[in-house]
Design a protein around this motif. Sequence first.
Motif, PDB file in Angstrom:
ATOM      1  N   CYS A   1       5.983  -0.413   9.320  1.00 53.17           N
ATOM      2  CA  CYS A   1       7.259   0.280   9.124  1.00 53.17           C
ATOM      3  C   CYS A   1       8.238  -0.219  10.174  1.00 53.17           C
ATOM      4  O   CYS A   1       8.046   0.003  11.363  1.00 53.17           O
TER       5      CYS A   1
ATOM      6  N   ARG B   1      11.130   0.843  10.841  1.00 49.54           N
ATOM      7  CA  ARG B   1      11.877   1.922  11.489  1.00 49.54           C
ATOM      8  C   ARG B   1      11.013   2.573  12.558  1.00 49.54           C
ATOM      9  O   ARG B   1      11.387   2.750  13.688  1.00 49.54           O
ATOM     10  N   CYS B   2       9.775   2.931  12.166  1.00 46.41           N
ATOM     11  CA  CYS B   2       8.860   3.543  13.129  1.00 46.41           C
ATOM     12  C   CYS B   2       8.269   2.491  14.066  1.00 46.41           C
ATOM     13  O   CYS B   2       7.689   2.817  15.092  1.00 46.41           O
TER      14      CYS B   2
ATOM     15  N   CYS C   1       7.455   3.860   3.803  1.00 44.28           N
ATOM     16  CA  CYS C   1       6.777   4.619   4.857  1.00 44.28           C
ATOM     17  C   CYS C   1       6.755   6.093   4.457  1.00 44.28           C
ATOM     18  O   CYS C   1       7.788   6.681   4.156  1.00 44.28           O
TER      19      CYS C   1
ATOM     20  N   CYS D   1       9.134   8.108   6.925  1.00 47.25           N
ATOM     21  CA  CYS D   1      10.586   7.962   7.068  1.00 47.25           C
ATOM     22  C   CYS D   1      11.219   7.283   5.873  1.00 47.25           C
ATOM     23  O   CYS D   1      12.423   7.067   5.852  1.00 47.25           O
TER      24      CYS D   1
END
Length: 898
Positions: free
Chosen positions: A177, A179-180, A344, A347
Amino acid sequence: MELSKTFDSKAAEERWFQLWIDRGYFAADPEKPGPAFSIVIPPPNVTGQLHLGHALNVTLQDIIVRTRRMQGFNTLWVPGTDHAGIATQNAVEKDLAKEGKNRHQLGRDKFEKKVWEWRETYGNRILNQLRRLGASCDWSRERFTLDDGLSRAVNEVFVRLYKAGLIYKDRRLINWCPRCETALSDLEVDHKDRTGTLWYLKYPLVDGSGYIEVATTRPETMLGDTAVAVNPEDNRYRSEVGKKARIPLIGREIPIIADSAVDSAFGTGAVKITPAHDFNDFEMGRRHKLPQISVMDNRARMNENAGPYQGLDRETARKRILGDLKTAGLYEREEKHTNAVGTCSRCDTIVEPMLSEQWFLDVKSMACNAIDAVKDGRTKFFPKFWENTFFNWMENIHDWCISRQLWWGHRIPAYRCQRCDHLMVVAVRPPKCEECGGTDLLQDDDVLDTWFSSGLWPFSTLGWPAETPELHRYYPTSLLVTGFDIIFFWVARMMMFGLEFTGDVPFRDIYITPLVRDAEGKKMSKSKGNVVDPLELMDTYGTDALRFTLAQLAIQGRDVILSPERLAASRAFANKIWNAARFTMMNLADAPQPLPKVAPSQMSLADRWILDRLNDAIREVTAAIDVYEFNVAAMKVYDFIWHEFCDWYIELSKDALKASGERQAAARYVIIHGFDQMLRLLHPFMPFVSEEIWQVIRPYMDDADLAPNLPIAKFPTPRDEHALSDAEALAVQHFIEATKATNSLRAFANIHPGQLISVHLQPNNYTDGSITEEFARLRDELPLWESYLRKLAKAENLKLESYLVEPLGTRFITQRLPWGTIFIKPPEDFDFEKKKEKLELDLKEVRKHLERHESRLSNTEFRQKASRETQEETAQRVAELAESEAHLEQQLRMLGAA
Ligand SMILES: [Zn+2]
Ligand SMILES: [Zn+2]
């Protein structure tokens, strides 16, 4: 103590729960006697807010724990919370973002501190909400997956698995992911179908003989291509295989290969191969020993391998590349294309397959052991069909990617010497390198997947790896109550770890809870706005009513449809019991405390009948709880209390309570005994109202070892001396049916409630005036119930007729029963013909509507086109109309005009 006019649920909840805790009723002691019964709570996320799923799960656990505790088991119910790695980290990151900060600006140590602070503030919220539900956990044993003891267990397990060669590090393509910025396991990726585009691009052949055209959904990964592949059977490309093509825009040369995994029907039949950004390509790349070129960094921005596109995010890079291809004349066309896109689950960002070095756990042998344990019945699923889901997944299990690039979680206990590069995997940080003695040791940056620690929950919470008394006494646990959505994430991992590290299964039984839906049968979700907050329901209806409703609706394998009507009905049930208790107390105002014991021989038939029904209720409730049929148990409690005890027994005993001497003493004794026993049965379902009433009737009970409070009172068991003979039981059943029939006839004929009437009863199978067996039996029974019928149906005259001749000018209204017919004479002004006309007219009207709705419902077009709601409404209307039809037909039969 007195009962107030109405039941104040909120006050009772606060008063009793605190008192039970203060008196230590829920505290487990391994030294105490009794067979063990233990449950570990599925630890809610510290970020959690109570939702109806929790409420159902916790209510069912509490029902069984309270029952077992009252049955004399040595019970332990361990509460606690899960640190919920990625979920909690995201929540705190969101908070930081509000201040315009991110975790990188803060740094790892400060960020971790921030999460701990956050946990201090919000971490107890969910546990307090569970207390509000009345959860009888041992609250002195609260655990947290990141507390010291549990962290020790995590390190121990990691080290043991590493030494056994089951944990290893590997560079593989994993779900990432951006973003994470962490790896995700397959289970943490949601796959949704999205409409995208399929682009047709031209790759020039190196020998100058033209182009090979490929179709792709991801032009931006072109920069990492290491081959073009076609199917070996595809004649269109026979001469191209073995040649070389040039990647447009960057000019790198790549081979054209043949692989039978290529689908000739897709696009042009030729596909670009990017082993570092696609799972299928990764496999093909391994088969053909192709290089793996990653073109993105951890945030899915193009990296140094992307040449002129370096620094762009993947979406911008795609647009730029497509534009450049058009300019270069290498863009052919595009078409709409639907494919599954992985996102994900935390998110919703599109997941990027990335080449990355991660820690893996080889779970194959552990999975086999877990399968065996369920196959041979050491652990059982309720309902049983979930076993197949479990087997299916366990049989197809892959090695588990256990490392996460997060900051919140159990940091991997691996230390690398910065001097000699030696790697040490040890539970406690070593002071120096075991190889060179160097002290500059760097711990692995990664943390473990959050399910790694929750997978140890059943034994880590009992003190493992230490050999604690709790572990000996309470492991394996008796039962796990959980949702189907975490069978893979959690149940499977607990099974594997439990067997591996304790040699035994973590739980004997697994009960999979149903899904809670709204009144319209829809799944509750924030986006639909139909989420119901259990805290609000507890405020409105009382905790007891919410618990009882959930138990009543918990049918194995079926969804729970929660409606306000159901909750209101449960609240009415609590009020019904309350009012019955108030009535009882009023009648016992001058009674001695405790009441003198009364032997069955001194009791009336009604007294003995209710004690017999109580035996039956105890048997059924106990048996249903044993097999987790919570709905069956709740319904039996309800039927016994409402219908048998309140509607019949209390009515039947009214006269006796007002009488004096032996008759009164017996009625007083039985009503108190009945109340006591039914409150004990009710307690696991409705702990608060039951305790509140029980405290008031308690002084009347004569029992040397009477418990001070219901949670530790003995659960009822049936008593043989209270059983009725079959003949007596049948007599009461006949009486109840005759009373109901007489009263519905009275209502039909509009006879004043106070007016006494004559009732004629004709048994079935009347033949030639000779007396049948049926007739003889009813004749014997009659004296037993005559006085009750007089009271409850205002029947001054009850005549058993071998045959009935209507005297001239007299007509009766009648109701048939399975074993005979009841006749009563209507008032003088009762007009049979007018009544009949009216009923027939009504019936005609109802049948017309019924027909119309039924034909609508069976219409194919309606079935296909009408919305689900409309169809359900129509079906509901049909059911209502059918009920009216049956009722009118019944009334016509009362007139003798069927
Ligand atoms: Zn994410
Ligand atoms: Zn070293």
